[in-house]
Design an enzyme around this catalytic site. Sequence first.
Site, PDB file in Angstrom:
ATOM      1  N   GLU A  59      37.899 -17.311  46.980  1.00  0.00           N
ATOM      2  CA  GLU A  59      38.064 -18.138  45.781  1.00  0.00           C
ATOM      3  C   GLU A  59      39.512 -18.584  45.610  1.00  0.00           C
ATOM      4  O   GLU A  59      39.788 -19.583  44.965  1.00  0.00           O
ATOM      5  CB  GLU A  59      37.623 -17.356  44.534  1.00  0.00           C
ATOM      6  CG  GLU A  59      36.392 -17.946  43.895  1.00  0.00           C
ATOM      7  CD  GLU A  59      35.953 -17.243  42.618  1.00  0.00           C
ATOM      8  OE1 GLU A  59      34.749 -17.216  42.398  1.00  0.00           O
ATOM      9  OE2 GLU A  59      36.792 -16.737  41.853  1.00  0.00           O
TER      10      GLU A  59
ATOM     11  N   HIS B 117      26.954  -2.101  65.816  1.00  0.00           N
ATOM     12  CA  HIS B 117      25.635  -2.202  66.449  1.00  0.00           C
ATOM     13  C   HIS B 117      24.904  -3.459  66.001  1.00  0.00           C
ATOM     14  O   HIS B 117      23.710  -3.605  66.242  1.00  0.00           O
ATOM     15  CB  HIS B 117      24.814  -0.948  66.132  1.00  0.00           C
ATOM     16  CG  HIS B 117      25.433   0.297  66.700  1.00  0.00           C
ATOM     17  ND1 HIS B 117      24.951   0.947  67.811  1.00  0.00           N
ATOM     18  CD2 HIS B 117      26.546   0.984  66.327  1.00  0.00           C
ATOM     19  CE1 HIS B 117      25.725   1.988  68.095  1.00  0.00           C
ATOM     20  NE2 HIS B 117      26.706   2.031  67.196  1.00  0.00           N
TER      21      HIS B 117
ATOM     22  N   LYS C 208      26.562 -24.702  39.912  1.00  0.00           N
ATOM     23  CA  LYS C 208      26.135 -24.463  38.520  1.00  0.00           C
ATOM     24  C   LYS C 208      25.605 -25.751  37.910  1.00  0.00           C
ATOM     25  O   LYS C 208      24.566 -25.754  37.249  1.00  0.00           O
ATOM     26  CB  LYS C 208      27.320 -23.977  37.672  1.00  0.00           C
ATOM     27  CG  LYS C 208      27.779 -22.576  37.980  1.00  0.00           C
ATOM     28  CD  LYS C 208      28.824 -22.159  36.966  1.00  0.00           C
ATOM     29  CE  LYS C 208      29.573 -20.932  37.398  1.00  0.00           C
ATOM     30  NZ  LYS C 208      30.779 -20.691  36.615  1.00  0.00           N
TER      31      LYS C 208
HETATM   32  O1  PA5 Z   1      36.833 -15.264  39.417  1.00  0.00           O
HETATM   33  C1  PA5 Z   1      36.242 -15.926  38.602  1.00  0.00           C
HETATM   34  O2  PA5 Z   1      36.836 -16.645  37.794  1.00  0.00           O
HETATM   35  C2  PA5 Z   1      34.738 -15.899  38.544  1.00  0.00           C
HETATM   36  O3  PA5 Z   1      34.188 -15.057  39.498  1.00  0.00           O
HETATM   37  C3  PA5 Z   1      34.303 -15.410  37.163  1.00  0.00           C
HETATM   38  O4  PA5 Z   1      34.786 -14.117  36.965  1.00  0.00           O
HETATM   39  C4  PA5 Z   1      32.775 -15.432  37.067  1.00  0.00           C
HETATM   40  O5  PA5 Z   1      32.291 -16.721  37.333  1.00  0.00           O
HETATM   41  C5  PA5 Z   1      32.326 -14.977  35.697  1.00  0.00           C
HETATM   42  O6  PA5 Z   1      32.713 -15.880  34.704  1.00  0.00           O
HETATM   43  P1  PA5 Z   1      32.585 -15.460  33.172  1.00  0.00           P
HETATM   44  O7  PA5 Z   1      33.494 -14.315  32.949  1.00  0.00           O
HETATM   45  O8  PA5 Z   1      32.985 -16.660  32.357  1.00  0.00           O
HETATM   46  O9  PA5 Z   1      31.145 -15.104  32.939  1.00  0.00           O
END
Ligand code: PA5
Length: 444
Positions: free
Chosen positions: A284, A305, A419
Site C-alpha cells: 500500500e 515444499h 470499492k
Molecule cells: O491502511 C489503510 O488505510 C487501510 O487498510 C484502512 O486501514 C482500511 O481500509 C480500513 O479503513 P477504515 O478504518 O476507514 O475502516
Amino acid sequence: MSIKLNYENVGLRDHELEYVRPLAEAAFGTLTRHTGPGHEMLGWLELPYTYDKEEFARIKAAAKRIQEQSQVLVVIGIGGSYLGARAGLEFVKGPFGNQLREKGVEVYFAGSNLSADYMQDILNIIGERDFSVNVISKSGTTTEPAAAFRIFRAELERRYGISGARDRIYATTDRTKGALREMAEQKGYKTFVVPDNIGGRFSCLSAVGLLPMAAGGMDIDRVMEGCLHSCEVYENPNFLGNDVMLYAALRFLMLMKGKRVELLASYEPALTMFGEWYKQLMAESEGKDGKGLFPVSANFTTDLHSIGQFIQDGSRIMFETVLWVEHTRHTLTIPNDPVNADGLNFAAGVSLQEMNEKAMKGTLLAHVDGGAPNLIITLDRLDDYTFGELVYFFWKSLAVSGYMIGVNPFDQPGVEAYKKNMFALLGKPGYENMQEALEARLKS
Ligand code: PA5
C-alpha cells in the site's frame, strides 16, 4: 538491538552501496525533516515519545475490563485496522494462542472479508460464552467491518439487551467525525482514537492495535519500550550505522538489478500474520505510480515444499528477506528410535531449533546459488519488546525506501477502485450511473 540485519548474501560489491548512499541519506533527511509528500501522516515517526499517555492508561483499563467480562473478544476491522494486532498476538502467543489460553482472552478477527461461513464459524466458536467487541474503523463506513459489526452487535443486543451490549462494545475511530464516531456517541460506547496523522498501516501501536493486543494478554508497555528503543537507535544519521537506511538501500539496489518481488520468509509459523502485516505496509505504501517491489511472504520450511521450486528455479524476479528467530519459546529434541525406519537417527539428540537453523542455512545457500539474493533479519526472540522494535524498523525503512523510489508512501489511492465498483453493483445511492455500465460489462 534484538534485531540485526545481515546482507552478506546479497552479492553486492562495495561501490554499489556507496552509489545509493546519497539517495538513502537524502530520503532519510526528507523523512526526518517532515518535508516529503505525505508528511502530514508522520504521527508514527515520533510515536514512542508523543503517544497519548492518558489514552494508553484507558486502553489498559479497558483490556482488564474485557478480560473480566468476557472469554472472547471479537475484533472487527480490515486492513490496517486489524493486521497489526493479529500479527502481534501471533508473534508473541504463537499460532495456537487462542487454544492455549495462557494469557488474556481469546481474540478472533472479523470484518476483514465478506464470508458468511467465516463469520458464522466465529459465532459458533463463541457459543454460549461471554464476548465483547472492539470495532475499529476510522471512517465507519467501510463495507466489510460495517457488515460484521451489524451482525455481532445484533448478537450482543440479543444476549445482553441494549444496555448490556453497550457495556461490551469498544469503538476505535476518528476523534471527531465519521459514521462510527456518531454512532458510538449516540449509543454511549467507550471510544478510542485512530489518530489523524497516522494511516491505517502505521496504526498498530495506537489504540487500533494496542487494545486488542492488551486484551489478548500482550504486555503493551514492553511493546512501546521496544518501539522507543528502535526509534532512538534508528535516529542515527550515519548510513552504515543505521539498518533502516541500509535495508531501504538494499531493497532499492535489488529493484535496480531487476528484482521485482521481495519475499519475506520466516521459519516460525508465529510469523505468518507478521508477513500479512508486512505485505500491506509495503504494497500500500510503495505500489503506486507504476513502481514498487511486490511483497510476498512465506513460511519455511512449509512453503519450501510448494513455492520452493519457483524460488530455486523459476523466473529470476525475486530476492528474499529472511526473518530468523534465534531463541524459541520451547526446546524439543529428536528422540532416538532403535528401529530407525525413517532413517532419522543421524539427527537423534539434535534440537528442533538446530535442525531449523540448518534448514535455514542450507536453503539460504541453495537460493543464493540459484540467483535469489538473501537478506537476513535476525530476531533475538518473539516477545512483546521485539515486536515493538520490529514494527518500527519496518515502518521507518519503508518510509525511506518509498522516498527513494519517489512515491508518496503515505497515501493509498488505488484501494478505492474496487470499492466503487462493489458499491455500484450493490446499488448504493449515488452510484446509479456506474451500476448500469458495470452490469453491461459483466453481461458481455
Ligand atoms: O491502511 C489503510 O488505510 C487501510 O487498510 C484502512 O486501514 C482500511 O481500509 C480500513 O479503513 P477504515 O478504518 O476507514 O475502516
